[in-house]
Write an enzyme that holds these catalytic residues in place. Structure first.
Site, PDB file in Angstrom:
ATOM      1  N   ARG A 207     117.255  77.043  87.851  1.00 18.04           N
ATOM      2  CA  ARG A 207     117.799  78.262  88.666  1.00 18.04           C
ATOM      3  C   ARG A 207     117.538  79.236  88.830  1.00 18.04           C
ATOM      4  O   ARG A 207     116.831  79.174  87.923  1.00 18.04           O
ATOM      5  CB  ARG A 207     119.194  78.180  88.786  1.00 18.04           C
ATOM      6  CG  ARG A 207     120.447  77.143  88.854  1.00 18.04           C
ATOM      7  CD  ARG A 207     121.601  77.018  88.554  1.00 18.04           C
ATOM      8  NE  ARG A 207     121.305  78.419  87.440  1.00 18.04           N
ATOM      9  CZ  ARG A 207     123.414  78.330  87.056  1.00 18.04           C
ATOM     10  NH1 ARG A 207     124.092  78.491  87.599  1.00 18.04           N
ATOM     11  NH2 ARG A 207     123.028  79.573  86.203  1.00 18.04           N
TER      12      ARG A 207
ATOM     13  N   THR B 172     118.378  85.073  92.318  1.00 19.74           N
ATOM     14  CA  THR B 172     119.197  84.024  93.143  1.00 19.74           C
ATOM     15  C   THR B 172     119.633  83.192  93.237  1.00 19.74           C
ATOM     16  O   THR B 172     120.771  82.895  93.860  1.00 19.74           O
ATOM     17  CB  THR B 172     117.905  84.176  94.489  1.00 19.74           C
ATOM     18  OG1 THR B 172     116.895  83.051  93.619  1.00 19.74           O
ATOM     19  CG2 THR B 172     116.828  84.998  94.662  1.00 19.74           C
TER      20      THR B 172
ATOM     21  N   ASP C   8     118.875  74.424  76.947  1.00 22.18           N
ATOM     22  CA  ASP C   8     118.984  75.769  75.590  1.00 22.18           C
ATOM     23  C   ASP C   8     119.702  74.580  75.281  1.00 22.18           C
ATOM     24  O   ASP C   8     118.822  74.250  73.475  1.00 22.18           O
ATOM     25  CB  ASP C   8     119.505  76.765  76.350  1.00 22.18           C
ATOM     26  CG  ASP C   8     118.610  77.542  76.594  1.00 22.18           C
ATOM     27  OD1 ASP C   8     117.273  76.997  76.819  1.00 22.18           O
ATOM     28  OD2 ASP C   8     118.713  78.432  77.548  1.00 22.18           O
TER      29      ASP C   8
ATOM     30  N   ASP D 280     124.780  76.999  78.257  1.00 20.15           N
ATOM     31  CA  ASP D 280     123.466  76.138  78.981  1.00 20.15           C
ATOM     32  C   ASP D 280     122.909  74.892  78.610  1.00 20.15           C
ATOM     33  O   ASP D 280     122.381  74.688  77.067  1.00 20.15           O
ATOM     34  CB  ASP D 280     122.176  77.617  78.453  1.00 20.15           C
ATOM     35  CG  ASP D 280     121.482  77.192  79.504  1.00 20.15           C
ATOM     36  OD1 ASP D 280     120.873  77.993  80.434  1.00 20.15           O
ATOM     37  OD2 ASP D 280     120.704  75.699  79.633  1.00 20.15           O
TER      38      ASP D 280
END
Ligand code: PRP
Ligand code: URA
Length: 209
Positions: free
Chosen positions: A104, A108, A203, A200
């Site tokens: 991603r 944006t 991560d 995340d």
């Protein structure tokens, strides 16, 4: 919700709670994601057709049932989808694995493709797309677009946590795709992270933050 299966088996919910916990380190996180993926795989494969065969037990011959030659491809969305692959392969060892790399764009929030390698015969296979997080739905919808371009019809999407926004996006873009998730969370925050979510996923799986 049509075409959404929320898998609320106690074992799945128990393990998901540990996955969500910010104190859970990468090693346990990876193991738990794999275990939950395997438990989810049990439900995701529930519609696999069976065929009858004859088996000779030590006592006699009998009619038994086996899965009727189902050809499956498991397609993780990189990176975080990798964490779910082995859970599915444990259940479907003959499955082939394709990879779609998307991230991603942090500005944006649109998905950017950087890798795509699918099995040569993927058009003949039932596809299970795996990614722990369905947030805006942009990544999953784009991945499904790539897969559909190769002529695949039967696609399931499996995630650990979905946001309502992501479910809606996939439904709008791909009404034929059935979604399996262990939880539907409250909402997305201003950075399009799922709340409460798990943070995340990439991560946490790979220890990159
Ligand atoms: C995460 C996650 C999904 C995507 C979901 O990947 O694994 O692929 O975000 O967000 P969306 O529904 O809004 O598209 P990310 O882009 O962080 O990449 P990574 O797996 O490489 O960390
Ligand atoms: N990607 C993640 O890894 N987590 C989220 O909450 C949203 C997108």
């Amino acid at each position: 919700m049509k075409n959404v299966h929320i898998l609320d088996h106690p074992l799945i919910q128990h393990k998901l709670s540990y996955i969500r916990n910010k104190e859970t380190g990468s090693k346990d996180f990876r193991e738990l994601v794999e275990e939950v993926a395997m438990l989810m795989g049990y439900e995701v494969t529930r519609d696999f057709p069976l065929e009858e065969i004859e088996v000779e037990t030590p006592l006699t011959k009998c009619k038994c049932r086996i899965i009727a030659g189902r050809k499956v491809a498991i397609i993780p969305i990189l990176r975080a989808g990798l964490g779910m692959v082995n859970g599915f392969l444990n259940l479907i060892p003959a499955a082939k694995v394709g990879h779609i790399g998307l991230y991603r764009d942090p500005e944006t929030l649109e998905p950017v493709e950087y890798y795509c390698k699918l099995p040569a015969d993927v058009a003949d296979r039932d596809v299970i797309v795996v990614d722990p997080m369905l947030a805006t739905g942009g990544s999953a919808s784009a991945a499904i677009n790539f897969i559909k371009q190769r002529g695949i019809k039967n696609i399931k999407l499996v995630c650990l946590i979905a946001a309502p926004e992501g479910i809606q996006k996939v439904h709008e873009d791909h009404p034929d795709v059935v979604i399996f998730t262990a939880a539907v969370d409250s909402h997305l925050n201003e950075h399009a992270y799922i709340v409460p979510g798990l943070g995340d996923a990439g991560d946490r799986l790979f220890g990159t933050k």
